[in-house]
Design a protein around this motif. Structure first.
Motif, mmCIF file in Angstrom:
data_model
loop_
_atom_site.group_PDB
_atom_site.id
_atom_site.type_symbol
_atom_site.label_atom_id
_atom_site.label_comp_id
_atom_site.label_asym_id
_atom_site.label_seq_id
_atom_site.Cartn_x
_atom_site.Cartn_y
_atom_site.Cartn_z
ATOM 1 N N VAL A 1 0.856 -1.203 0.000
ATOM 2 C CA VAL A 1 0.000 0.000 0.000
ATOM 3 C C VAL A 1 0.887 1.247 0.000
ATOM 4 O O VAL A 1 0.669 2.182 -0.777
ATOM 5 C CB VAL A 1 -0.963 -0.008 1.214
ATOM 6 N N LYS A 2 1.916 1.226 0.852
ATOM 7 C CA LYS A 2 2.822 2.383 0.953
ATOM 8 C C LYS A 2 3.536 2.651 -0.372
ATOM 9 O O LYS A 2 3.721 3.789 -0.787
ATOM 10 C CB LYS A 2 3.858 2.101 2.061
ATOM 11 N N GLU A 3 3.900 1.555 -1.071
ATOM 12 C CA GLU A 3 4.632 1.674 -2.347
ATOM 13 C C GLU A 3 3.697 1.802 -3.551
ATOM 14 O O GLU A 3 4.124 1.713 -4.686
ATOM 15 C CB GLU A 3 5.551 0.447 -2.529
ATOM 16 N N GLN A 4 2.388 1.952 -3.267
ATOM 17 C CA GLN A 4 1.395 2.180 -4.336
ATOM 18 C C GLN A 4 1.317 1.040 -5.359
ATOM 19 O O GLN A 4 1.204 1.265 -6.565
ATOM 20 C CB GLN A 4 1.699 3.500 -5.080
ATOM 21 N N TYR A 5 1.393 -0.210 -4.871
ATOM 22 C CA TYR A 5 1.161 -1.349 -5.760
ATOM 23 C C TYR A 5 -0.296 -1.327 -6.193
ATOM 24 O O TYR A 5 -1.162 -0.800 -5.489
ATOM 25 C CB TYR A 5 1.457 -2.667 -5.038
#
Length: 341
Positions: free
Chosen positions: A325-329
């Motif tokens: 989520v943090k890395e915008q997958y």
């Protein structure tokens, strides 16, 4: 074990609405199931994690255009049906919306009478048994009238039906795609094979039970829908041979995983077989065949995230999802992939 133990917060904008132009251009999060260590790669880098002698297990089911929109004969009311399971004599178990308009005896016309369905019974979960009548070949009519049954979280229209099929889809019968396989291109599969990795084909026709929400608090009380699977002798032998040689079995998707785990004998070997499976894999399950898993990112509190947690541990999985989520997958069917090694 509670349903809420598998909850994570997912921003809506991370739900992938469209497939990428290049299947293998998606991202790949690699999770070490023992240490919880995470690496961020591109999907085509998967070759770096496969070793000669390993066996990649793929599900070659083909999605049928199972969504039909018709009108009730007599009132012209719009009725939408989803084909779930084929029975004998042109009878299908279906999901009907709105169900209250589909009492036994109701007749529905599709494609201005090209296909007529009559509701003959109500079965579990409120599904309907519908008997179809038509002139010609059912599959050809379905191809003409049916739409791809995309999951409800995908709101965009799919321009190319083939983008909701794997490049190796062969046996028709699924109501949903085995989406972990959508990332492969024929070229990438050829390179994997040439590197000494064996590829075994199994078939599991994906039903909507895979996506059915877990409604019970205690997950052990959840009941899976049954899905049909088939493994040919030659493919079972590929898996057995890799196991005998001390190599890894890497399943592409939760459906391939559920197929081989359902079919495995107590000693972890496989032979030619067909059947129906209701296997529900959640933490505490001891895998008999599978060593590694390639999968997409799944819905919070779903049976799929429970299966992934059975392999890599709930804490490792939820931490990996937080990182994703943090890395915008991109999430779900048209999203990015995760490899658990």
């Amino acid at each position: 074990m509670k349903k809420e133990d598998f909850y994570f917060k997912l921003p809506e904008e991370l739900i992938a609405q469209d497939p990428l132009e290049d299947r293998s251009a998606s991202r790949l999060l690699v999770l070490d199931k023992e240490s919880g260590k995470i690496e961020h790669r591109m999907f085509r880098d998967i070759k770096a994690y496969l070793k000669p002698g390993d066996c990649l297990v793929i599900n070659d089911t083909k999605v049928i255009p199972a969504r039909l929109i018709g009108s009730k004969i007599g009132t012209d009311a719009k009725i939408e049906i989803l084909l779930l399971k084929r029975k004998e004599n042109d009878i299908w178990e279906t999901l009907v919306k709105p169900g209250k308009k589909a009492k036994p005896g109701t007749k529905i016309s599709f494609g201005e009478g090209l296909l007529i369905g009559e509701v003959i019974d109500v079965v579990e979960e409120g599904n309907r048994l519908i008997q179809f009548s038509y002139q010609g070949i059912f599959e050809e009519i379905l191809d003409q009238l049916g739409q791809m049954p995309l999951p409800p979280y995908i709101t965009h229209q799919l321009e190319d039906k083939n983008r909701y099929q794997t490049v190796y889809a062969k046996h028709s019968g699924s109501a949903a795609a085995p989406t972990a396989g959508l990332h492969f291109t024929p070229e990438l599969l050829k390179e994997i094979k040439e590197s000494g990795v064996d590829i075994a084909h199994v078939t599991l026709h994906v039903g909507l039970g895979t996506f059915r929400p877990v409604k019970v608090e205690n997950i052990q009380e959840h009941h899976m829908h049954s899905e049909f699977y088939h493994i040919e002798a030659s493919e079972a032998e590929k898996i057995n041979r890799a196991k005998r040689g001390g190599h890894r079995i890497i399943c592409v998707g939760t459906t391939s995983c559920r197929t081989i785990e359902s079919a495995a004998k107590p000693d972890g070997t496989l032979s030619e077989c067909s059947g129906w499976t209701e296997i529900f894999i959640y933490p505490g399950y001891q895998f008999k065949v599978l060593d590694c898993l390639l999968t997409n990112f799944h819905l919070p509190e779903s049976t799929l995230i429970m299966l992934v947690s059975a392999l890599a541990g709930r804490e490792h999985v939820l931490h990996a999802y937080e990182e994703a989520v943090k890395e915008q997958y991109r999430f779900f069917s048209f999203g990015d992939a995760m490899l658990i090694v």
